[in-house]
Design an enzyme around this catalytic site. Structure first.
Site, PDB file in Angstrom:
ATOM      1  N   GLY A  14       0.823  -1.218   0.000  1.00 24.44           N
ATOM      2  CA  GLY A  14       0.000   0.000   0.000  1.00 24.44           C
ATOM      3  C   GLY A  14       0.847   1.253   0.000  1.00 24.44           C
ATOM      4  N   VAL A  65      -3.016  -7.473  -1.724  1.00 28.04           N
ATOM      5  CA  VAL A  65      -2.288  -8.315  -0.765  1.00 28.04           C
ATOM      6  C   VAL A  65      -3.203  -9.042   0.227  1.00 28.04           C
ATOM      7  CG1 VAL A  65       0.028  -7.293  -0.908  1.00 28.04           C
ATOM      8  CG2 VAL A  65      -1.695  -6.227   0.576  1.00 28.04           C
ATOM      9  N   TYR A 160     -12.198  -2.005  12.389  1.00 30.86           N
ATOM     10  CA  TYR A 160     -10.836  -1.435  12.363  1.00 30.86           C
ATOM     11  C   TYR A 160     -10.104  -1.760  13.673  1.00 30.86           C
ATOM     12  CZ  TYR A 160      -7.261   2.121  11.253  1.00 30.86           C
ATOM     13  OH  TYR A 160      -6.087   2.779  10.972  1.00 30.86           O
ATOM     14  N   LYS A 164      -6.724  -3.975  14.029  1.00 28.56           N
ATOM     15  CA  LYS A 164      -5.484  -3.402  14.574  1.00 28.56           C
ATOM     16  C   LYS A 164      -5.056  -4.103  15.870  1.00 28.56           C
ATOM     17  CE  LYS A 164      -4.837  -0.484  11.245  1.00 28.56           C
ATOM     18  NZ  LYS A 164      -3.832  -0.828  10.219  1.00 28.56           N
TER      19      LYS A 164
HETATM   20  P1  NAD Z   1      -4.017   5.649   2.437  1.00 29.86           P
HETATM   21  O1  NAD Z   1      -5.444   5.370   2.097  1.00 29.86           O
HETATM   22  O2  NAD Z   1      -3.445   6.998   2.173  1.00 29.86           O
HETATM   23  O3  NAD Z   1      -3.060   4.554   1.744  1.00 29.86           O
HETATM   24  C1  NAD Z   1      -3.367   3.177   1.788  1.00 29.86           C
HETATM   25  C2  NAD Z   1      -2.877   2.531   0.511  1.00 29.86           C
HETATM   26  O4  NAD Z   1      -3.165   1.124   0.569  1.00 29.86           O
HETATM   27  C3  NAD Z   1      -3.590   3.068  -0.747  1.00 29.86           C
HETATM   28  O5  NAD Z   1      -2.638   3.481  -1.707  1.00 29.86           O
HETATM   29  C4  NAD Z   1      -4.423   1.887  -1.228  1.00 29.86           C
HETATM   30  O6  NAD Z   1      -4.605   1.855  -2.645  1.00 29.86           O
HETATM   31  C5  NAD Z   1      -3.599   0.709  -0.719  1.00 29.86           C
HETATM   32  N1  NAD Z   1      -4.384  -0.528  -0.595  1.00 29.86           N
HETATM   33  C6  NAD Z   1      -5.640  -0.673  -0.102  1.00 29.86           C
HETATM   34  N2  NAD Z   1      -6.019  -1.941  -0.143  1.00 29.86           N
HETATM   35  C7  NAD Z   1      -4.975  -2.649  -0.663  1.00 29.86           C
HETATM   36  C8  NAD Z   1      -4.759  -4.014  -0.943  1.00 29.86           C
HETATM   37  N3  NAD Z   1      -5.706  -4.929  -0.671  1.00 29.86           N
HETATM   38  N4  NAD Z   1      -3.577  -4.391  -1.489  1.00 29.86           N
HETATM   39  C9  NAD Z   1      -2.621  -3.473  -1.763  1.00 29.86           C
HETATM   40  N5  NAD Z   1      -2.771  -2.150  -1.499  1.00 29.86           N
HETATM   41  C10 NAD Z   1      -3.935  -1.742  -0.960  1.00 29.86           C
HETATM   42  O7  NAD Z   1      -3.904   5.271   3.994  1.00 29.86           O
HETATM   43  P2  NAD Z   1      -2.800   5.678   5.084  1.00 29.86           P
HETATM   44  O8  NAD Z   1      -3.417   6.698   5.972  1.00 29.86           O
HETATM   45  O9  NAD Z   1      -1.488   5.943   4.451  1.00 29.86           O
HETATM   46  O10 NAD Z   1      -2.756   4.334   5.932  1.00 29.86           O
HETATM   47  C11 NAD Z   1      -1.732   3.367   5.805  1.00 29.86           C
HETATM   48  C12 NAD Z   1      -1.788   2.449   7.015  1.00 29.86           C
HETATM   49  O11 NAD Z   1      -1.599   3.199   8.216  1.00 29.86           O
HETATM   50  C13 NAD Z   1      -3.133   1.721   7.180  1.00 29.86           C
HETATM   51  O12 NAD Z   1      -2.885   0.416   7.635  1.00 29.86           O
HETATM   52  C14 NAD Z   1      -3.836   2.541   8.241  1.00 29.86           C
HETATM   53  O13 NAD Z   1      -4.808   1.809   8.933  1.00 29.86           O
HETATM   54  C15 NAD Z   1      -2.663   2.925   9.129  1.00 29.86           C
HETATM   55  N6  NAD Z   1      -2.870   4.095   9.988  1.00 29.86           N
HETATM   56  C16 NAD Z   1      -3.264   5.292   9.461  1.00 29.86           C
HETATM   57  C17 NAD Z   1      -3.441   6.380  10.312  1.00 29.86           C
HETATM   58  C18 NAD Z   1      -3.874   7.729   9.790  1.00 29.86           C
HETATM   59  O14 NAD Z   1      -4.233   8.589  10.598  1.00 29.86           O
HETATM   60  N7  NAD Z   1      -3.824   7.985   8.493  1.00 29.86           N
HETATM   61  C19 NAD Z   1      -3.213   6.228  11.695  1.00 29.86           C
HETATM   62  C20 NAD Z   1      -2.804   4.987  12.179  1.00 29.86           C
HETATM   63  C21 NAD Z   1      -2.631   3.917  11.316  1.00 29.86           C
END
Ligand code: NAD
Length: 258
Positions: A14, A65, A160, A164
């Protein structure tokens, strides 16, 4: 500090945008060759092109994935394309479209989508990466949990939270299996970060999030990248099976709005 990462190869899932891209940026800055996975082919190819223009060794490994066949193909393509697979960052995440409903109203499809994208994909990529790392006698796996994993956050995110929290337990347990082979497995638990995942938040919600945080702001992308690079370093060889919060000291949160 030299993290000793130059010449290593990493697969980040991702990673076309957001946190995954920031993690790839931080690893690439340390001389790591990066395999950029995403389900969004156009965005992943654009990210890889930008790396190549900057002189960074990067390849795209497109695929979902959370699907066993795709995950196996993505991991093997990363190892073959980079000539090695030392680092796996399980980061892929699905968005709010599948959240926001109370448990009694949540569609089973939305439960499955969040669990599969976050937890199942982490299991699958880890499963397929371990043989490569075992052969090399070295590996670093970083999983992505969240401040939400405690279940203390807002309502409407039981899928979620379960994903997590599952990632936290998965991390602790698999670390015991692979530690003897020179492989460490850790998880990061970031607080809120400005990405596509959080851009829909209202101004009121942003004020509450930053107001409740002792440091008074969101987490920065480069702060996550720096932590992941450190966890992948030689210096972090004794950090195994742990979850590292990156939340400014805000351990809990309550918000029922949008
Ligand atoms: P985002 O939506 O900006 O990026 C996520 C990426 O994952 C996207 O490019 C999407 O196309 C890709 N993706 C989705 N499903 C997929 C799959 N099945 N196979 C391959 N790629 C896939 O999100 P983000 O904010 O960068 O989040 C990334 C991670 O961090 C996530 O696991 C999220 O839960 C975690 N997270 C985010 C935050 C926040 O505040 N943004 C906080 C804590 C944890």
């Amino acid at each position: 500090m030299d993290l000793g990462l130059a010449g290593r190869g990493a697969l980040i899932t991702g990673a076309a945008r957001g946190i995954g891209k920031a993690e790839a940026d931080a690893l690439a800055a340390e001389g790591v060759a990066v395999a950029i996975n995403d389900i969004d082919e156009a965005a992943a190819l654009e990210t890889v092109e930008a790396y190549r223009r900057a002189g960074i060794t990067a390849i795209a490994c497109i695929g979902d994935v959370s699907d066993p066949a795709d995950a196996a193909r993505v991991v093997d393509a990363a190892a073959a394309g980079l000539g090695r697979l030392d680092i796996l960052v399980n980061n892929a995440g699905a968005g709010w479209r599948h959240m926001g409903k109370l448990t009694e109203e949540m569609a089973v499809e939305d439960w499955d989508k969040i669990i599969d994208t976050h937890l199942r994909s982490s299991f699958l990529c880890t499963k397929f990466a371990i043989p490569h790392m075992r052969r090399a006698g070295f590996g670093r796996i970083v999983n992505t949990s969240s401040i939400n994993y405690t279940g203390g956050g807002r309502s409407g995110v039981v899928n979620y939270t379960a994903a997590k929290a599952g990632i936290a337990g998965f991390t602790r347990n698999v670390a015991k299996e692979v530690g003897p082979h020179g492989i460490t497995v850790n998880a990061i638990a970031p607080g809120y970060v400005e990405t596509a995942l959080t851009e829909r938040f209202s101004d009121a919600r942003r004020r509450i999030i930053t107001g409740q945080n002792p440091v008074g702001r969101y987490c920065r992308l480069d702060e996550i990248g720096a932590l992941v690079a450190y966890l992948c370093s030689n210096q972090a060889a004794f950090i195994n099976g742990t979850l590292v919060p990156l939340d400014g000291g805000r351990n809990d949160f309550w918000w029922d709005g949008n």
